[in-house]
Design a protein around this motif. Structure first.
Motif, PDB file in Angstrom:
ATOM      1  N   ASP A 137      96.261  -2.650  48.716  1.00  0.00           N
ATOM      2  CA  ASP A 137      95.056  -1.955  47.881  1.00  0.00           C
ATOM      3  C   ASP A 137      94.027  -1.384  48.835  1.00  0.00           C
ATOM      4  OD1 ASP A 137      94.066  -1.680  45.084  1.00  0.00           O
ATOM      5  OD2 ASP A 137      92.123  -2.570  46.145  1.00  0.00           O
TER       6      ASP A 137
ATOM      7  N   GLN B 130      95.436   6.953  44.743  1.00  0.00           N
ATOM      8  CA  GLN B 130      96.997   6.853  45.279  1.00  0.00           C
ATOM      9  C   GLN B 130      97.784   5.947  44.404  1.00  0.00           C
ATOM     10  OE1 GLN B 130      97.998   7.976  48.336  1.00  0.00           O
ATOM     11  NE2 GLN B 130      96.237   9.379  48.047  1.00  0.00           N
ATOM     12  N   SER B 131      99.157   5.759  44.680  1.00  0.00           N
ATOM     13  CA  SER B 131      99.990   5.134  43.840  1.00  0.00           C
ATOM     14  C   SER B 131     100.633   3.852  44.757  1.00  0.00           C
ATOM     15  CB  SER B 131     101.049   6.096  43.228  1.00  0.00           C
ATOM     16  OG  SER B 131     102.063   5.249  42.793  1.00  0.00           O
ATOM     17  N   LEU B 132     100.882   2.830  44.239  1.00  0.00           N
ATOM     18  CA  LEU B 132     101.851   1.917  45.071  1.00  0.00           C
ATOM     19  C   LEU B 132     102.946   2.388  45.562  1.00  0.00           C
ATOM     20  CD1 LEU B 132     100.934  -1.740  43.779  1.00  0.00           C
ATOM     21  CD2 LEU B 132     100.367  -0.900  46.048  1.00  0.00           C
ATOM     22  N   ASN B 133     103.657   3.249  44.793  1.00  0.00           N
ATOM     23  CA  ASN B 133     104.976   3.631  45.076  1.00  0.00           C
ATOM     24  C   ASN B 133     105.086   4.326  46.571  1.00  0.00           C
ATOM     25  OD1 ASN B 133     105.761   3.011  42.642  1.00  0.00           O
ATOM     26  ND2 ASN B 133     105.724   5.094  41.610  1.00  0.00           N
ATOM     27  N   TYR B 134     104.003   4.640  47.031  1.00  0.00           N
ATOM     28  CA  TYR B 134     103.976   5.349  48.331  1.00  0.00           C
ATOM     29  C   TYR B 134     103.628   4.538  49.632  1.00  0.00           C
ATOM     30  CZ  TYR B 134     104.519   9.038  45.079  1.00  0.00           C
ATOM     31  OH  TYR B 134     104.928   9.945  44.138  1.00  0.00           O
TER      32      TYR B 134
END
Lengths: 303, 315
Positions: free
Chosen positions: A281, A295-299
Motif C-alpha cells: 500500500d 495504482q493497482s495491486l496487479n502491478y
C-alpha cells in the motif's frame, strides 16, 4: 539484562482513562499530511516495516520470496528504502538469514510457542535458543495471557526475564496480545511487566487474534514507554502488529509516536510496524505521488 | 410535498396572530411548517458519505428551489474504486440466477418508488408524461437485463473446432471494475441502461452521474442501498466531468471505462489515458435511450472478457 532485578508491583501501573485515550487517538487521525511530508512519512514507515509471514503453510520458497521483496520493495522506483526486518518462524530463520546476506535487513523470529505461548518454560527457552543459534537478530516472544489474566504477574515477569536471558545478544520483543487482555488497564500492566522484565521492544499482537493493533492500545503502550523513559532514561521500542494495512493509518501511527515519545523514536531502531500488506500500500502511494495516477495491486509483487 | 398545503392547527395559528401581528400575515399564506431540506450525498461501498472534499454544487429545480449536490473529488473516486475492487470477485462468483434475482428485486424496489422518480424527473425539467415514460422504461430495462444474467454466457460462449486433438472452448469472464461516465441528458434511463448490463456481467462499477440531472442517480443509490445488491457493486458519485474524467480514465485499478459523450476533447482524453493500463474504453453517444435497439445483450458483451481453454483429448 533484566531492566530491573525486582518483581513487578501492580501499583506502579496507573489506571487508564479509556475515554480520554480514545479522544486523543481520534485527534491523531484528524491530522492532514500532504505533499513532501507525506512522501517522507511514507518512506519512513516503509523503512520501519517488519515484513511478516507466519502461516502454517510457509515454505522456504515463500520465505526467500519475502526476503527478496524486503531487499527490493519495488525496483521500478529508485530511491525508496528497504524494510527493517523479515519476521518468520524459527525453522525459517536460516533460510531468511541466507537470503538476506549482504543487506542490513534484520531477521526476526517468533519464538516461545508462538502464537499461544502455551508450552512449558523449558520448551519456550529451547525454542528461543534455537532461533538465536539459527541466526535471528530479534526474538518476538508471547506472554502467557492466561496466567496474566489470573493475576499471576510474577510468573509472567519471570518468564520474560528468562527468555531475555536465553536471547543473549538478540533483541527481545514482547508480544502482549492485547486482543486477549480485555481492558486498557491490563494493557498498561502487561506493558510495565514486559518493560521491567527486560523487553527491548513491546509489541501489540501476534496477528492471529482480532482485534490486533489498534490506536488506543498502542497509545497506552507508548505511554508506558514514555513513563519508563522519564523515570530511568532508558528507551524501549514499540511495535504495533496486525491490522495496519493502509498508508494513511501508518502515517497516523507515526504522528502518535512523534507526539507521545518524540523524535528519538522516529526510526526503525525504536519503532516498527508488523505488517505484510502495508508495504504494497505504501509503494502504491509513493508511485501515485510520482506518476499522479492511482495504482493497482496487479502491478506490485504479491508476497 | 403535496400534502402539506393546508394548516392542520388553525387554533394554534390564531394564537400566534394574537401575539404577534407583524408576522401573522406572512404565515397565513401557507403552512407554518418549515420544509425539511434533504442532504444529497454520494454512494460508496453501500454507505452515504459526503464528498471527502466537502464541496458541493447547487442545482436549480423547476419549482425554483435549489438543492446542493456533492462535488466529488478524485479521492472519492479512489475510495469508490477500492470498494468496487473489494466487491468484484464475490459479485462475479455469485451464480447467474442469483444475480438475476438481485437485479429483479432492484426493479421491484424501483417500481414501488416510481412516484418519487417521476416527481424528481419533473423537478429536473421533464414533462409529467416524459417523466412517467422514462421511469417505466428504466424499470423495464432493469428487468430485461435481470433476465440476461444467467443466459448471456450460453450465447456468448462457444466450443471451437480446432484441427488438433484438443477440446477447445471459450467462456466469458467479467472485465472487472468499470467506471461509468453516464449520459448527461438522461439522468435515470441513460444511467440504468449502462449500469444494468455492466453489473449483470459480473462487473462492479463506479458511476459518475449526470451533473445537471443528478437527483435520479442519488435516489437510485438510496434504492440500491436497500435492495439486495451487495455493498461496493454499484458506487455513485456526483460532480463534474471536467474534474473527474481524467481520474476515472487513468486509474490503474480500473479495467474498463464507459463514456457517454460526443465531445471530441472528452473522447480523446479518455482514449489517451485508458491506454495507460490498456483499459477497455467503450465510448458512444445515444441520442434516444428509448429506442428498442438500446436494449440488447451486446451491452453485456462490451464488458466481458473471453477466456479460451485448450484441453488435450485422446492422450
Amino acid at each position: 539484562m533484566g531492566n530491573h532485578n525486582v518483581s513487578y508491583q501492580p501499583s506502579i501501573s496507573p489506571p487508564i482513562d479509556q475515554i480520554s485515550v480514545e479522544e486523543r487517538c481520534a485527534r491523531f487521525q484528524s491530522r492532514s499530511i500532504k505533499g513532501e511530508t507525506k512522501v517522507a512519512g511514507l518512506k519512513l514507515a516503509l523503512s520501519m516495516i517488519d515484513l511478516t509471514t507466519l502461516e502454517g503453510k510457509d515454505s522456504e520458497g515463500k520465505v526467500k520470496q519475502l526476503c527478496y521483496k524486503a531487499m527490493h520493495p519495488h525496483d521500478a522506483m529508485p530511491g525508496i528504502p528497504t524494510v527493517a526486518a523479515v519476521c518468520v518462524y524459527p525453522t525459517m530463520v536460516r533460510t531468511a538469514r541466507k537470503a538476506l546476506k549482504g543487506s542490513n535487513i534484520k531477521v526476526a523470529a517468533v519464538a516461545t510457542a508462538f502464537p499461544s505461548g502455551l508450552a512449558p518454560l523449558k520448551v519456550k527457552l529451547d525454542d528461543t535458543k534455537f532461533a538465536v543459534e539459527e541466526g535471528a537478530d530479534e526474538i518476538d516472544m508471547v506472554i502467557s495471557r492466561g496466567r496474566f489474566l489470573q493475576g499471576d504477574f510474577n510468573l509472567v515477569f519471570d518468564e520474560i526475564a528468562a527468555v531475555k536471558e536465553a536471547c543473549g545478544k538478540a533483541h527481545l520483543k514482547v508480544i502482549l496480545e492485547t486482543g486477549e487482555l480485555s481492558t486498557l488497564d491490563n494493557v498498561r500492566k502487561a506493558s510495565d511487566i514486559a518493560i521491567f522484565a527486560g523487553a527491548d521492544f513491546i509489541k501489540t499482537s501476534t496477528g492471529k487474534i482480532q482485534p490486533a493493533a489498534t490506536m488506543p492500545v498502542t497509545l497506552v503502550m507508548l505511554e508506558a514507554i514514555r513513563d519508563y523513559y522519564y523515570e530511568t532514561g532508558k528507551m524501549i521500542g514499540m511495535k504495533p502488529a496486525g491490522g495496519i494495512a493502509t498508508s494513511k493509518l501508518a502515517l497516523h501511527y507515526l504522528v502518535m509516536v512523534r507526539e507521545t515519545l518524540g523524535e528519538a523514536w522516529m526510526n526503525p531502531d525504536w519503532f516498527r510496524f508488523g505488517a505484510s500488506k502495508l508495504a504494497n500500500d505504501i509503494l502504491m502511494q509513493l508511485a501515485k505521488d510520482q506518476t499522479g495516477v492511482y495504482q493497482s495491486l496487479n502491478y506490485f509483487s504479491n508476497d | 410535498m403535496a400534502n402539506t398545503s393546508t394548516p392542520k392547527k388553525p387554533t394554534a395559528k390564531k394564537t400566534v396572530v394574537a401575539q404577534n401581528n407583524g408576522q401573522a400575515e406572512k404565515k397565513q399564506t401557507g403552512s407554518s411548517r418549515i420544509k425539511v431540506q434533504k442532504t444529497y450525498k454520494i454512494f460508496i461501498n453501500g454507505q452515504f458519505p459526503r464528498t471527502e472534499s466537502g464541496r458541493y454544487y447547487p442545482l436549480t429545480l423547476s419549482d425554483g428551489s435549489i438543492v446542493n449536490l456533492c462535488l466529488s473529488s478524485r479521492k472519492d473516486i479512489r475510495n469508490a474504486v477500492v470498494a468496487a475492487r473489494e466487491a468484484q470477485e464475490k459479485w462475479a462468483a455469485r451464480a447467474g440466477l442469483n444475480k438475476s434475482q438481485i437485479l429483479y428485486r432492484l426493479a421491484e424496489m424501483l417500481e414501488t418508488r416510481s412516484s418519487q422518480f417521476i416527481e424528481e424527473l419533473q423537478l429536473m425539467g421533464a414533462t409529467k408524461e416524459a417523466a412517467i415514460n422514462e421511469t417505466e422504461t428504466a424499470i423495464d430495462r432493469l428487468i430485461y437485463y435481470a433476465g440476461w444474467c444467467d443466459k448471456f454466457n450460453a450465447i456468448f460462449s462457444s466450443v471451437n473446432p480446432v484441427s488438433s486433438s484438443h477440446f477447445n472452448f471459450s467462456s466469458n469472464e467479467p472485465t472487472g471494475v468499470v467506471t461509468i461516465v453516464a449520459a448527461e441528458e438522461s439522468g435515470l434511463l441513460g444511467l440504468i441502461s449502462v449500469m444494468a448490463p455492466v453489473i449483470a456481467g459480473g462487473n462492479t462499477c463506479v458511476v459518475l452521474a449526470s451533473e445537471s440531472k443528478a437527483l435520479s442517480a442519488v435516489t437510485l443509490a438510496e434504492v440500491i442501498a436497500t435492495s439486495d445488491i451487495p455493498a461496493g457493486v454499484v458506487n455513485i458519485l456526483t460532480g463534474t466531468r471536467k474534474e473527474l474524467l481524467a481520474h476515472m480514465a487513468n486509474h490503474m485499478d480500473v479495467n474498463a471505462i464507459y463514456l457517454h459523450s460526443n465531445k471530441a476533447e472528452e473522447i480523446k482524453e479518455v482514449e489517451t489515458l485508458s491506454a495507460l493500463n490498456v483499459k477497455r474504453a467503450r465510448i458512444e453517444f445515444v441520442s434516444n435511450w428509448f429506442e428498442p435497439k438500446e436494449e440488447n445483450p451486446y451491452r453485456i458483451q462490451d464488458f466481458i472478457e473471453v477466456k479460451t481453454t485448450w484441453h488435450p483429448i485422446g492422450i
